[in-house]
Each structure stands twice: as structure tokens, then as C-alpha cells.
Design a protein around this motif. Structure first.
Motif, PDB file in Angstrom:
ATOM      1  N   CYS A  28     -22.125   5.198  18.916  1.00 40.78           N
ATOM      2  CA  CYS A  28     -20.772   4.705  19.202  1.00 40.78           C
ATOM      3  C   CYS A  28     -19.808   5.649  18.483  1.00 40.78           C
ATOM      4  O   CYS A  28     -19.722   5.616  17.250  1.00 40.78           O
ATOM      5  CB  CYS A  28     -20.595   3.272  18.705  1.00 40.78           C
ATOM      6  N   VAL A  29     -19.141   6.503  19.233  1.00 42.16           N
ATOM      7  CA  VAL A  29     -18.313   7.554  18.628  1.00 42.16           C
ATOM      8  C   VAL A  29     -17.040   6.956  18.029  1.00 42.16           C
ATOM      9  O   VAL A  29     -16.244   6.335  18.722  1.00 42.16           O
ATOM     10  CB  VAL A  29     -17.946   8.629  19.674  1.00 42.16           C
ATOM     11  N   TYR A  30     -16.851   7.166  16.719  1.00 38.60           N
ATOM     12  CA  TYR A  30     -15.687   6.632  16.010  1.00 38.60           C
ATOM     13  C   TYR A  30     -14.586   7.680  15.809  1.00 38.60           C
ATOM     14  O   TYR A  30     -13.436   7.327  15.554  1.00 38.60           O
ATOM     15  CB  TYR A  30     -16.099   6.094  14.636  1.00 38.60           C
ATOM     16  N   GLY A  31     -14.946   8.960  15.880  1.00 37.39           N
ATOM     17  CA  GLY A  31     -13.935   9.988  15.662  1.00 37.39           C
ATOM     18  C   GLY A  31     -14.494  11.373  15.929  1.00 37.39           C
ATOM     19  O   GLY A  31     -15.724  11.580  15.950  1.00 37.39           O
ATOM     20  N   MET A  32     -13.598  12.352  16.159  1.00 34.40           N
ATOM     21  CA  MET A  32     -13.971  13.738  16.399  1.00 34.40           C
ATOM     22  C   MET A  32     -13.103  14.639  15.531  1.00 34.40           C
ATOM     23  O   MET A  32     -11.964  14.303  15.220  1.00 34.40           O
ATOM     24  CB  MET A  32     -13.798  14.102  17.877  1.00 34.40           C
ATOM     25  N   PHE A  33     -13.669  15.785  15.151  1.00 29.01           N
ATOM     26  CA  PHE A  33     -12.890  16.761  14.403  1.00 29.01           C
ATOM     27  C   PHE A  33     -13.516  18.131  14.596  1.00 29.01           C
ATOM     28  O   PHE A  33     -14.545  18.276  15.265  1.00 29.01           O
ATOM     29  CB  PHE A  33     -12.813  16.389  12.914  1.00 29.01           C
ATOM     30  N   GLU A  34     -12.888  19.150  14.029  1.00 29.22           N
ATOM     31  CA  GLU A  34     -13.343  20.522  14.216  1.00 29.22           C
ATOM     32  C   GLU A  34     -13.355  21.243  12.883  1.00 29.22           C
ATOM     33  O   GLU A  34     -12.462  21.058  12.056  1.00 29.22           O
ATOM     34  CB  GLU A  34     -12.414  21.241  15.200  1.00 29.22           C
ATOM     35  N   ARG A  35     -14.365  22.075  12.672  1.00 27.54           N
ATOM     36  CA  ARG A  35     -14.478  22.897  11.478  1.00 27.54           C
ATOM     37  C   ARG A  35     -14.907  24.299  11.895  1.00 27.54           C
ATOM     38  O   ARG A  35     -15.952  24.473  12.511  1.00 27.54           O
ATOM     39  CB  ARG A  35     -15.508  22.314  10.496  1.00 27.54           C
ATOM     40  N   GLU A  36     -14.068  25.296  11.580  1.00 29.32           N
ATOM     41  CA  GLU A  36     -14.376  26.694  11.852  1.00 29.32           C
ATOM     42  C   GLU A  36     -14.824  26.917  13.295  1.00 29.32           C
ATOM     43  O   GLU A  36     -15.814  27.607  13.570  1.00 29.32           O
ATOM     44  CB  GLU A  36     -15.445  27.194  10.869  1.00 29.32           C
ATOM     45  N   GLY A  37     -14.089  26.288  14.231  1.00 30.42           N
ATOM     46  CA  GLY A  37     -14.354  26.492  15.652  1.00 30.42           C
ATOM     47  C   GLY A  37     -15.486  25.675  16.227  1.00 30.42           C
ATOM     48  O   GLY A  37     -15.804  25.809  17.415  1.00 30.42           O
ATOM     49  N   VAL A  38     -16.125  24.834  15.419  1.00 29.23           N
ATOM     50  CA  VAL A  38     -17.235  24.000  15.892  1.00 29.23           C
ATOM     51  C   VAL A  38     -16.773  22.552  15.955  1.00 29.23           C
ATOM     52  O   VAL A  38     -16.142  22.048  15.021  1.00 29.23           O
ATOM     53  CB  VAL A  38     -18.458  24.119  14.957  1.00 29.23           C
TER      54      VAL A  38
END
Length: 340
Positions: A193-203
Motif C-alpha cells: 500500500c503505497v504511502y509516499g514517493m520521493f527521489e534521490r540522485e535521480g532514482v
């Protein structure tokens, strides 16, 4: 929101017979709540014939009121229930407009605003970010259409099928089933159950409730081998905070978390420590300086992280296995240096 804005919003797209009477009642409800300095009780609303209720059948008027709130919500106007502190569930509710979550600024985006928004989105997409490419592209198209800027060249978009699959599940609040390959090349089917998304160094990364561990875990989108159509609706817990799950390299291991404690030199500035710890875990201050306790899944990676910041006065404190990993890392470093 002005009277003309409200009228246009509520009447837009409705041609059903008898809608004018309903629209008038909804408009009356909006205006009286919008102008009232205090929330109005259910009784004050459903007994008021001037509003369009007060039919003599209070249950029927309550149902009308419920439907009218839904109609307003469909048009971006949220009517929220208000209860005094300590009030019981059986006590009468009061109602007011939730101004924080109501879209009440329609038509107020100027041409300059639109240009700024489009430019900001274009720069983000041109930078190669894929995490929010799909929703940003949709927003860009809507802004361009609504402001007549459909001739503006759209920015190149780097789309990722796996990121799009995660985003779709997140937007729909439906659990995502996928085949995931971890850092050791092992594959396992999971449902999250996806609670959030983010990005680190293009990934791109996402975190959520994982059915395998029954806990909140963080995953890399590019390690999804295959994804199935999202299903099984869920709700994100009210106390969930994505900042608590912005990862460190020691977060990625299929092992139970262990509380690890690190220390910093007494002269280390708190601003530097805050930047290093990213709001994760717990900081404590003693006469000897600051300590940081955080959950760690990979002790070797945690020791490596500590070594990378040793120049900042960072040292492992506990558990014993973390200090052992730190000592092995020092021994390996000394051995390799001696060979060179």
C-alpha cells in the motif's frame, strides 16, 4: 469565491430537470456558511425555510443537506463537521466551510502565473526527473489548455513504466502487487500500500505498508521486475510522515530493524547534525555532546555511513555488533592501505 464564481461552478454541466431549485438551495447553503462568523448547527440549517429546507420532515431535510454537501464537494467546496472539544458523538454537529481544503481561487491564475508554473514544470521535467513526470505532465497540459497556451512546446519527458505503475497505485490508493529484485539479485513477489514517493540522485523510491514484513518499507522503483494492476483500496494513516522514511543506505536489507546509537564530538554544530540525520530517529544532548539513535537494517552499511562522517566527529556507540562492524571496516581500510 464570489457569487458569480459559485453560481457558475455549481450550475456547470447540470441540465437535469428541476436542477434550478436544487442549485438555488445549494447556493443559499454556500452563501450562509461562507458569511457566517461561526459554524451553524445541523438544526439551524435544516429548519431554515429561507435556505430551501424546513419542509417539516426533518429526516428528509437532513438527507437533502447531506446530498447538498456532496454536490458542493464535487465542485471543490468542502463543508466540514465541527465538534467542540470534549463533545460526545451524540451531540449535535455544526458545519462550516473548510477553507484550507476548498478550491476557492478559480480564475485567479494570471497569464504571468501560468508562465511561471509552466516554466517551473518544464525545468523539472527537463532535469530528467521521472518520479513525478506523469502527474506534472498532466498538470502542465491542463494549465496550458486553460490559459490558451496550447502552442507552447512541451518539455521532453523521461517516462518510466515502473514509476508510472507505482504512481497510478498511489494516486488511486489501491495496493500494488509486483515482483521485486533486491540488491542481492533475489526476487520476491510483494504487495504494498503505497504511502509516499520521493527521489534521490535521480532514482525514484516509494514507501508503504509491505505485506511480506507487515511493516512500512522503502523500495526502489527501478528494481520492480513486473507489476500487476492495482487492487484492494486502502487509506494512508493520518499520522504517516514521509520524512520519517527518507532512506539511508542502511535501510535496504531484508532484516528486522535494530536501534543503533551514534555520538558526535562536543563541538559539532546542531545544524550540521540536523542536516546529516534528516529528521530521522531521536537526538539527545548530554555534557559529552549529541547522540543519535535510529533504526538500522544493515549494520555494515551503518558502519560505512559512520566512517564517511568520521571527520564530523561521528562514532558508533551501540549495539556491540555495530561497533564490531566499525572495527572490521577500520581493519580492512588499514590492510588495504598497507598493501598499497
Amino acid at each position: 469565491m464570489t457569487a458569480s464564481d459559485a453560481t457558475a461552478t455549481i450550475k456547470k454541466g447540470n441540465s437535469e430537470p428541476g436542477f434550478d431549485k436544487t442549485a438555488q438551495r445549494i447556493l443559499n447553503l454556500f452563501f450562509v456558511l461562507n458569511s457566517s462568523p461561526e459554524p451553524l448547527t445541523t438544526e439551524q440549517i435544516v429548519l431554515d425555510s429561507d435556505l430551501g429546507y424546513g419542509s417539516g420532515n426533518i429526516d428528509s431535510d437532513k438527507r437533502k443537506f447531506r446530498r447538498d454537501r456532496d454536490k458542493l464537494l464535487e465542485r471543490g467546496i468542502l463543508i466540514k463537521e465541527v465538534r467542540p472539544a470534549g463533545a460526545q458523538e451524540t451531540e449535535e454537529s455544526s458545519w462550516t466551510i473548510d477553507r484550507e481544503h476548498t478550491f476557492a481561487a478559480g480564475g485567479l491564475i494570471t497569464a504571468d502565473d501560468a508562465d511561471i508554473l509552466l516554466n517551473a514544470i518544464d525545468q523539472t521535467l527537463a532535469a530528467g526527473s521521472s518520479t513525478f513526470a506523469a502527474p506534472l505532465a498532466d498538470i502542465r497540459s491542463k494549465i496550458a489548455y486553460l490559459t490558451g497556451r496550447t502552442t507552447v512546446d512541451e518539455a521532453p519527458i523521461r517516462r518510466s513504466p515502473t514509476v508510472d505503475a507505482v504512481w497510478s497505485a498511489f494516486a488511486e490508493r489501491c495496493a500494488l502487487r509486483f515482483l521485486y529484485q533486491n540488491g542481492r539479485g533475489e526476487q520476491k513477489e510483494r504487495t504494498v500500500c503505497v504511502y509516499g514517493m520521493f527521489e534521490r540522485e535521480g532514482v525514484a523510491y516509494f514507501c508503504g505498508l509491505d505485506n511480506v514484513t507487515d511493516g512500512i518499507r522503502t523500495f526502489r522503483c527501478d528494481r520492480i521486475v513486473r507489476a500487476w494492476r492495482p487492487s484492494k483500496a486502502y487509506a494512508i494513516p493520518a499520522d504517516f510522515n514521509l520524512n520519517d522514511y527518507l532512506f539511508f543506505e542502511f535501510d535496504f536489507a531484508d532484516r528486522p530493524p535494530v536501534a543503533a546509537t551514534f555520538s558526535f564530538a562536543p563541538q559539532t554544530q546542531i545544524d550540521m547534525i540536523n542536516g546529516l540525520t534528516r529528521g530521522r530517529g531521536e537526538l539527545a544532548h548530554t555534557d559529552a555532546g549529541w547522540t543519535w539513535t535510529v533504526d538500522v537494517r544493515d549494520l555494515e552499511a551503518a558502519a560505512s555511513f559512520c566512517m564517511a562522517h568520521a571527520v564530523d566527529g561521528m562514532r558508533p556507540v551501540a549495539p556491540k555488533s555495530l561497533k564490531q562492524a566499525w572495527n572490521r571496516l577500520i581493519e580492512r581500510t588499514v590492510h588495504e592501505h598497507a598493501r598499497a
